[in-house]
Design a protein around this motif. Structure first.
Motif, short mmCIF file in Angstrom:
data_model
loop_
_atom_site.label_atom_id
_atom_site.label_comp_id
_atom_site.label_asym_id
_atom_site.label_seq_id
_atom_site.Cartn_x
_atom_site.Cartn_y
_atom_site.Cartn_z
N ASN A 398 -19.60 38.21 53.19
CA ASN A 398 -19.94 39.30 53.99
C ASN A 398 -20.96 40.03 54.37
O ASN A 398 -21.87 39.87 53.64
N VAL A 399 -21.15 39.68 55.89
CA VAL A 399 -22.54 40.32 55.90
C VAL A 399 -22.46 41.96 55.27
O VAL A 399 -24.20 41.91 55.52
N TYR A 400 -21.78 42.66 55.53
CA TYR A 400 -22.50 44.38 54.71
C TYR A 400 -21.97 44.45 53.74
O TYR A 400 -23.56 45.03 53.19
N LEU A 401 -21.93 43.31 52.77
CA LEU A 401 -21.84 43.43 51.67
C LEU A 401 -22.87 42.41 50.80
O LEU A 401 -23.63 42.81 49.78
N TRP A 402 -23.25 41.34 51.75
CA TRP A 402 -25.09 40.72 51.37
C TRP A 402 -26.00 41.44 50.61
O TRP A 402 -26.65 42.71 51.65
N GLU A 403 -26.77 40.90 50.33
CA GLU A 403 -27.24 41.98 49.13
C GLU A 403 -28.59 41.48 50.72
O GLU A 403 -29.07 40.69 50.79
N ARG A 404 -30.12 42.94 50.52
CA ARG A 404 -29.94 43.11 51.14
C ARG A 404 -31.27 42.13 52.47
O ARG A 404 -31.99 42.08 53.01
N GLY A 405 -32.73 41.48 50.64
CA GLY A 405 -33.26 41.04 50.74
C GLY A 405 -33.30 39.50 50.81
O GLY A 405 -33.56 39.13 52.51
N SER A 406 -32.29 38.74 51.06
CA SER A 406 -31.52 37.40 50.77
C SER A 406 -31.16 37.61 52.42
O SER A 406 -31.14 36.55 53.30
N PHE A 407 -30.36 38.54 52.71
CA PHE A 407 -29.60 38.62 54.25
C PHE A 407 -30.62 38.54 55.30
O PHE A 407 -30.57 38.05 56.31
N GLY A 408 -31.66 39.47 54.50
CA GLY A 408 -32.86 39.58 56.02
C GLY A 408 -33.79 38.20 56.02
O GLY A 408 -34.31 38.13 57.05
N HIS A 409 -33.54 37.75 55.38
CA HIS A 409 -34.32 35.99 55.16
C HIS A 409 -33.81 34.82 56.48
O HIS A 409 -33.52 34.46 56.87
#
Length: 573
Positions: A398-409
């Motif tokens: 889930n893109v909303y639940l994703w931890e922001r740091g790793s999602f930003g990569h």
């Protein structure tokens, strides 16, 4: 369950903040007890000088009393300094614990449309620290040890003690009346000032349009009206507060005169010594001082209480259910499943139950009329907004639940409204991280801005942002594109990426999109120019928040093409 954990963390953080405040206050209160005892040094010294030294004419007694008084005052100074350091440490610990969570909550509130409240809460942290290191916080601690002074006064003579009790009761009553008359009005005045400042700050971001279209006089009239309203509330609250404080101070002086007059009467009657008269007057002054200070600093306590409540409310309302554990890189498809989104404060959805899948190595073009929900869909794809129902998944996550740091990569995003942060071009492209310069240059080359940056005054070290080197709209958009493609993300979402680009910039944009697609990136682009859409492999047509069409670009374009006119007639084919 994940949300419950987040809420539990926020509650724990708030409890830790309260615990830090209570622990520091308890320690400072204990120190205040010793400080209160040591503040009796001067009145007791004067009492002994009048009653012992003058009568006995003994220099040895005077010297001994002076040594003891000097030692007491030295210890008083040390404890006073330790108490000040206690408040400073308490303020520093509290702010350090709350700083990052409050910043994260404020950012979430700002994304959700609560920028006015969020910006104020960030100032509240600084105001709270200032309050904890000010003299205002000391008055209640000294007031709680006032019974020590009462014991001394009753020991000198019961009449001194009775006068002190009556005087303290009157000052407490005046303090409560002052709070009753000013608390609500002070809150309203502070809130009006906060909203006015936030409104002005938001409007000044459009200074060029204001200047160009002569909007300043009309805006100034609106600002003046808001400021006059806030100032009237503030002035009325201040007038009431100052009136009550002046009354309190005058009564305190009258009570000191009453104490001195009472002492003189007792000395004349022979029931008290001259030394006790002087000592009782000083002790009475020390007894009433905290009440006077409380009345004077009550507004500071109200302001600090309001600041803490705003911080607490923001943290408690920060119900982000995002993961805290980083997710490893992935290369799966982008899936939109039953997505519904209702903006905060509205009843009708903007996105109405859409669903589709985009495989890696695909460019998806999103088209549709204005207000169809295209930009909202882009924000949902990068987790900047929380779906009301359904979800968006990248490789099953889930893109909303994703931890922001790793999602930003994993993600690159170029919003419709382009802005660069206060820093250098290198820092902006690297997303404000400490990065390898080669990766920054790679992203700049991919976005086709390496040569353009090289022509700037300081190259990649050119400062940009508010009050820094001014870039054109096209330059900002191309640097923001380099930021979006930095690190070759697996999902790239571009919202009107060519709005400010010339032909050269548009060509560089299309080259970057194709290069990332060939590298396996999912590229989602929202644009109106046909040249950009020619890069798309698939098209999604949104209409009133629903999918009107979705499929290969060639088949969708054929259905969207305007009908041709028959030769020799004005009828549409």
């Amino acid at each position: 369950m994940r949300m419950a954990v987040q809420q539990s963390d926020m509650q724990t953080l708030i409890k830790d903040g309260r615990r830090t405040f209570v622990a520091g206050l308890t320690y400072a209160a204990a120190l205040s007890g010793f400080i209160t005892l040591l503040q009796l040094t001067v009145p007791l010294f004067m009492l002994q000088v009048h009653d012992r030294v003058i009568n006995s004419r003994s220099y040895d007694t005077l010297a001994m009393l002076a040594i003891l008084a000097g030692g007491g005052l030295l210890l008083y100074g040390i404890l006073e300094f330790i108490r000040a350091l206690t408040f400073q440490a308490m303020a520093g610990t509290l702010v350090r614990r709350l700083n990052l969570p409050t910043l994260e909550a404020a950012l979430s509130a700002s994304v959700a449309g609560g920028a006015v409240k969020a910006s104020q809460v960030l100032r509240d942290l600084a105001d709270l620290r200032t309050f904890l290191t000010s003299s205002a916080v000391v008055a209640p601690l000294e007031g709680m040890w006032c019974p020590i002074y009462l014991v001394v006064l009753f020991a000198l003579h019961p009449y001194y003690g009775i006068l002190a009790v009556v005087s303290a009761g009157i000052l407490v009553a005046l303090g409560l009346l002052s709070d009753m008359f000013t608390r609500q009005m002070t809150k309203e005045a502070n809130q009006a000032h906060i909203e006015n400042i936030s409104r002005i700050s938001g409007t000044l971001r459009h200074s060029e349009a204001i200047e160009a279209m002569g909007m300043l006089p009309a805006l100034a009239r609106r600002w003046r009206s808001d400021q006059v309203h806030a100032a009237d509330l503030s002035n009325l609250a201040n007038a009431r507060g100052r009136g009550m404080h002046t009354t309190t101070r005058v009564l305190r002086l009258f009570m000191q005169i009453a104490a001195l007059s009472l002492g003189a009467s007792l000395v004349i009657d022979g029931t008290a010594s001259p030394g006790s008269m002087i000592g009782a007057t000083i002790v009475m002054s020390r007894l009433l001082a905290p009440f006077d200070s409380l009345t004077d600093n009550w507004k500071s306590w109200i302001a600090a209480s309001s600041a803490w409540n705003r911080i607490r409310e923001l943290l408690e309302s920060h119900q982000s259910s995002r993961d805290s554990i980083p997710t490893p890189p992935c290369e799966g498809p982008l899936e939109v499943d039953g997505l519904i989104y209702v903006p905060p404060g509205r009843d009708l959805p903007v996105i109405k139950g859409i669903g589709f899948t985009v495989e890696p190595g695909t460019i998806l073009g999103v088209v549709g009329p204005s207000a169809a929900g295209k930009s909202t869909l882009a924000r949902l794809m990068v987790g900047a907004a929380k779906p009301t129902a359904g979800g968006i998944y990248l490789d099953g996550h889930n893109v909303y639940l994703w931890e922001r740091g790793s999602f930003g990569h994993m993600t690159g995003y170029l919003p419709q409204s382009v802005s660069l942060l206060d820093g250098t071009i290198r820092e902006n492209i690297a997303r404000m991280r400490e990065a390898d310069p080669r990766l920054v240059i790679e992203a700049a080359r991919l976005a086709g801005v390496h040569e353009m940056i090289g022509r700037l005054p300081l190259g990649y070290d050119t400062p940009v942002g508010d009050g820094r080197f001014t870039l054109s709209g096209g330059q900002k958009q191309r640097i923001a594109l380099a930021r979006a493609v930095y690190g070759r993300p697996r999902l790239l979402v571009l919202d009107e990426p060519n709005a400010n680009l010339d032909a050269e910039g548009e060509a560089a944009l299309m080259r970057a999109m194709r290069a990332l697609r060939d590298d396996g990136t999912i590229v989602v682009v929202i644009a109106h120019r046909p040249a950009i859409m020619e890069c798309a492999d698939k098209l999604l047509v949104l209409q009133d928040g629903r999918i009107a069409q979705f499929g290969d670009r060639t088949s969708i374009v054929a259905t969207l093409a305007p009908p041709r006119k028959r030769a020799g007639t004005g009828d549409a084919a």
